[in-house]
Design a protein around this motif. Structure first.
Motif, PDB file in Angstrom:
ATOM      1  N   ALA A  10       0.838  -1.207   0.000  1.00 23.03           N
ATOM      2  CA  ALA A  10       0.000   0.000   0.000  1.00 23.03           C
ATOM      3  C   ALA A  10       0.869   1.251   0.000  1.00 23.03           C
ATOM      4  CB  ALA A  10      -0.935  -0.013   1.204  1.00 23.03           C
ATOM      5  N   VAL A  11       1.925   1.239   0.791  1.00 24.74           N
ATOM      6  CA  VAL A  11       2.826   2.395   0.847  1.00 24.74           C
ATOM      7  C   VAL A  11       3.549   2.575  -0.492  1.00 24.74           C
ATOM      8  CG1 VAL A  11       4.925   3.272   1.943  1.00 24.74           C
ATOM      9  CG2 VAL A  11       3.098   2.333   3.338  1.00 24.74           C
ATOM     10  N   SER A  12       3.961   1.483  -1.113  1.00 23.06           N
ATOM     11  CA  SER A  12       4.696   1.593  -2.381  1.00 23.06           C
ATOM     12  C   SER A  12       3.806   2.065  -3.521  1.00 23.06           C
ATOM     13  CB  SER A  12       5.344   0.255  -2.744  1.00 23.06           C
ATOM     14  OG  SER A  12       4.359  -0.672  -3.160  1.00 23.06           O
ATOM     15  N   ALA A  13       2.504   1.920  -3.371  1.00 21.47           N
ATOM     16  CA  ALA A  13       1.600   2.375  -4.431  1.00 21.47           C
ATOM     17  C   ALA A  13       1.680   3.882  -4.615  1.00 21.47           C
ATOM     18  CB  ALA A  13       0.169   1.954  -4.112  1.00 21.47           C
ATOM     19  N   VAL A  14       1.987   4.598  -3.544  1.00 22.03           N
ATOM     20  CA  VAL A  14       2.072   6.061  -3.647  1.00 22.03           C
ATOM     21  C   VAL A  14       3.218   6.475  -4.570  1.00 22.03           C
ATOM     22  CG1 VAL A  14       2.415   8.206  -2.373  1.00 22.03           C
ATOM     23  CG2 VAL A  14       0.935   6.415  -1.439  1.00 22.03           C
ATOM     24  N   PRO A  15       4.481   6.069  -4.298  1.00 27.15           N
ATOM     25  CA  PRO A  15       5.529   6.479  -5.236  1.00 27.15           C
ATOM     26  C   PRO A  15       5.389   5.816  -6.607  1.00 27.15           C
ATOM     27  CG  PRO A  15       6.452   5.142  -3.478  1.00 27.15           C
ATOM     28  CD  PRO A  15       5.030   5.407  -3.117  1.00 27.15           C
ATOM     29  N   PHE A  16       4.787   4.621  -6.664  1.00 26.22           N
ATOM     30  CA  PHE A  16       4.589   3.960  -7.947  1.00 26.22           C
ATOM     31  C   PHE A  16       3.662   4.805  -8.826  1.00 26.22           C
ATOM     32  CE2 PHE A  16       2.996   0.041 -10.319  1.00 26.22           C
ATOM     33  CZ  PHE A  16       4.176  -0.120 -11.022  1.00 26.22           C
ATOM     34  N   GLY A  17       2.577   5.293  -8.237  1.00 24.96           N
ATOM     35  CA  GLY A  17       1.672   6.170  -8.981  1.00 24.96           C
ATOM     36  C   GLY A  17       2.314   7.505  -9.287  1.00 24.96           C
ATOM     37  N   VAL A  18       3.071   8.021  -8.318  1.00 26.67           N
ATOM     38  CA  VAL A  18       3.762   9.293  -8.534  1.00 26.67           C
ATOM     39  C   VAL A  18       4.749   9.152  -9.687  1.00 26.67           C
ATOM     40  CG1 VAL A  18       5.432  10.897  -7.517  1.00 26.67           C
ATOM     41  CG2 VAL A  18       3.462  10.134  -6.188  1.00 26.67           C
ATOM     42  N   LEU A  50      14.502   8.906  -8.893  1.00 29.89           N
ATOM     43  CA  LEU A  50      14.473   8.682  -7.451  1.00 29.89           C
ATOM     44  C   LEU A  50      13.132   8.125  -6.993  1.00 29.89           C
ATOM     45  CD1 LEU A  50      15.832   8.979  -4.666  1.00 29.89           C
ATOM     46  CD2 LEU A  50      14.866  11.291  -4.580  1.00 29.89           C
ATOM     47  N   VAL A  51      12.048   8.697  -7.468  1.00 28.43           N
ATOM     48  CA  VAL A  51      10.714   8.223  -7.088  1.00 28.43           C
ATOM     49  C   VAL A  51      10.506   6.790  -7.587  1.00 28.43           C
ATOM     50  CG1 VAL A  51       8.240   8.591  -7.430  1.00 28.43           C
ATOM     51  CG2 VAL A  51       9.721  10.522  -6.951  1.00 28.43           C
ATOM     52  N   GLY A  52      10.952   6.498  -8.797  1.00 33.32           N
ATOM     53  CA  GLY A  52      10.826   5.141  -9.333  1.00 33.32           C
ATOM     54  C   GLY A  52      11.637   4.130  -8.553  1.00 33.32           C
ATOM     55  N   VAL A  53      12.841   4.504  -8.145  1.00 30.16           N
ATOM     56  CA  VAL A  53      13.690   3.597  -7.364  1.00 30.16           C
ATOM     57  C   VAL A  53      13.072   3.341  -5.989  1.00 30.16           C
ATOM     58  CG1 VAL A  53      15.933   3.414  -6.205  1.00 30.16           C
ATOM     59  CG2 VAL A  53      15.817   4.115  -8.597  1.00 30.16           C
ATOM     60  N   ILE A  54      12.564   4.388  -5.339  1.00 29.43           N
ATOM     61  CA  ILE A  54      11.910   4.217  -4.033  1.00 29.43           C
ATOM     62  C   ILE A  54      10.746   3.244  -4.154  1.00 29.43           C
ATOM     63  CG2 ILE A  54      10.488   5.389  -2.292  1.00 29.43           C
ATOM     64  CD1 ILE A  54      12.313   7.858  -2.740  1.00 29.43           C
ATOM     65  N   SER A  55       9.953   3.399  -5.208  1.00 37.01           N
ATOM     66  CA  SER A  55       8.816   2.509  -5.424  1.00 37.01           C
ATOM     67  C   SER A  55       9.269   1.067  -5.613  1.00 37.01           C
ATOM     68  CB  SER A  55       8.022   2.985  -6.634  1.00 37.01           C
ATOM     69  OG  SER A  55       7.016   2.066  -6.944  1.00 37.01           O
ATOM     70  N   ALA A  56      10.292   0.863  -6.437  1.00 37.28           N
ATOM     71  CA  ALA A  56      10.774  -0.496  -6.695  1.00 37.28           C
ATOM     72  C   ALA A  56      11.317  -1.143  -5.426  1.00 37.28           C
ATOM     73  CB  ALA A  56      11.852  -0.468  -7.786  1.00 37.28           C
ATOM     74  N   VAL A  57      12.025  -0.376  -4.608  1.00 38.68           N
ATOM     75  CA  VAL A  57      12.576  -0.912  -3.363  1.00 38.68           C
ATOM     76  C   VAL A  57      11.453  -1.292  -2.402  1.00 38.68           C
ATOM     77  CG1 VAL A  57      13.899  -0.277  -1.296  1.00 38.68           C
ATOM     78  CG2 VAL A  57      14.798   0.239  -3.566  1.00 38.68           C
ATOM     79  N   LEU A  58      10.430  -0.434  -2.286  1.00 41.81           N
ATOM     80  CA  LEU A  58       9.303  -0.757  -1.403  1.00 41.81           C
ATOM     81  C   LEU A  58       8.531  -1.984  -1.905  1.00 41.81           C
ATOM     82  CD1 LEU A  58       7.980   2.809  -0.564  1.00 41.81           C
ATOM     83  CD2 LEU A  58       9.029   1.186   1.017  1.00 41.81           C
ATOM     84  N   LEU A  59       8.357  -2.085  -3.225  1.00 45.86           N
ATOM     85  CA  LEU A  59       7.680  -3.270  -3.775  1.00 45.86           C
ATOM     86  C   LEU A  59       8.465  -4.533  -3.448  1.00 45.86           C
ATOM     87  CD1 LEU A  59       6.454  -2.107  -7.282  1.00 45.86           C
ATOM     88  CD2 LEU A  59       5.044  -2.994  -5.443  1.00 45.86           C
ATOM     89  N   ALA A  60       9.766  -4.485  -3.675  1.00 44.14           N
ATOM     90  CA  ALA A  60      10.603  -5.653  -3.382  1.00 44.14           C
ATOM     91  C   ALA A  60      10.574  -5.970  -1.892  1.00 44.14           C
ATOM     92  CB  ALA A  60      12.033  -5.404  -3.857  1.00 44.14           C
ATOM     93  N   GLY A  61      10.607  -4.927  -1.052  1.00 49.09           N
ATOM     94  CA  GLY A  61      10.547  -5.135   0.388  1.00 49.09           C
ATOM     95  C   GLY A  61       9.243  -5.782   0.826  1.00 49.09           C
ATOM     96  N   GLY A  94      10.165  -1.077 -16.346  1.00 46.44           N
ATOM     97  CA  GLY A  94      10.301  -2.513 -16.575  1.00 46.44           C
ATOM     98  C   GLY A  94      10.800  -3.233 -15.343  1.00 46.44           C
ATOM     99  N   VAL A  95      11.772  -2.643 -14.640  1.00 45.53           N
ATOM    100  CA  VAL A  95      12.280  -3.249 -13.407  1.00 45.53           C
ATOM    101  C   VAL A  95      11.160  -3.362 -12.377  1.00 45.53           C
ATOM    102  CG1 VAL A  95      13.811  -2.830 -11.436  1.00 45.53           C
ATOM    103  CG2 VAL A  95      14.670  -2.572 -13.758  1.00 45.53           C
ATOM    104  N   GLN A  96      10.340  -2.327 -12.269  1.00 46.39           N
ATOM    105  CA  GLN A  96       9.229  -2.386 -11.299  1.00 46.39           C
ATOM    106  C   GLN A  96       8.272  -3.505 -11.642  1.00 46.39           C
ATOM    107  OE1 GLN A  96       7.747   1.636 -11.528  1.00 46.39           O
ATOM    108  NE2 GLN A  96       8.845   2.219  -9.698  1.00 46.39           N
ATOM    109  N   TYR A  97       7.950  -3.675 -12.905  1.00 50.28           N
ATOM    110  CA  TYR A  97       7.026  -4.740 -13.298  1.00 50.28           C
ATOM    111  C   TYR A  97       7.630  -6.107 -13.079  1.00 50.28           C
ATOM    112  CZ  TYR A  97       4.443  -0.944 -15.539  1.00 50.28           C
ATOM    113  OH  TYR A  97       3.757   0.207 -15.794  1.00 50.28           O
ATOM    114  N   ILE A  98       8.927  -6.253 -13.298  1.00 48.58           N
ATOM    115  CA  ILE A  98       9.595  -7.543 -13.096  1.00 48.58           C
ATOM    116  C   ILE A  98       9.681  -7.861 -11.604  1.00 48.58           C
ATOM    117  CG2 ILE A  98      11.807  -8.728 -13.320  1.00 48.58           C
ATOM    118  CD1 ILE A  98      12.081  -7.248 -16.056  1.00 48.58           C
TER     119      ILE A  98
END
Length: 151
Positions: free
Chosen positions: A51-59, A85-96, A145-149
């Motif tokens: 849920a938290v990662s959805a915010v930067p993912f949408g941003v 930066l926003v994309g990397v934060i989102s990817a890290v939160l998704l992976a976490g 692409g990294v976020q989707y993978i």
């Protein structure tokens, strides 16, 4: 990466299919938990992190357009770090968010309890169609692409 002005129809269709899958992915998990009247094996930390990662993912998706509109000057000079930066934060939160289920599985000696496989399948389909939408575009957004993978 500069937003594309002309997105192919195939990319729009694939992206829409992926979005629909991601919009409905939690319905089977919610139904399963409601029928079982428990959430054993489904880490609350995973759901919270998602849920938290959805915010930067949408941003990240919106920032691509907003950078052109609000940061036109720096963006035209090649300043892309805010979007990255926003994309990397989102990817890290998704992976976490994917780490807690492994602890649940280890706690139960390898048994998967509480995670609905229809939910996982729909989540995978959302990621697959979204990734294929990126492939169908004229340029490939590596961070997207990294976020989707990762998902």
């Amino acid at each position: 990466m500069a937003p594309q002005g002309d997105i192919p129809v195939s990319a729009n269709v694939l992206g829409t299919i992926g979005t629909v899958f991601w919009c409905i992915q939690l319905i089977p998990q919610i139904w399963y938990n409601w029928k079982q009247k428990k959430t054993d094996g489904l880490p609350g930390l995973m759901m919270f992190t998602w849920a938290v990662s959805a915010v930067p993912f949408g941003v990240y998706a919106i920032v691509q357009l907003l950078l052109v509109l609000t940061l036109r000057g720096p963006y035209s000079r090649g300043v892309e770090w805010p979007m990255t930066l926003v994309g990397v934060i989102s990817a890290v939160l998704l992976a976490g968010g994917l780490i807690p289920p492994y602890f649940e599985i280890a706690k139960r000696n390898g048994r998967v309890v509480g995670i609905n496989f229809i939910f996982l399948s729909i989540d995978w389909l959302g990621a697959f169609f979204s990734l294929m939408a990126l492939v169908a575009q004229r340029t490939f957004d590596v961070l997207g692409g990294v976020q989707y993978i990762v998902v």
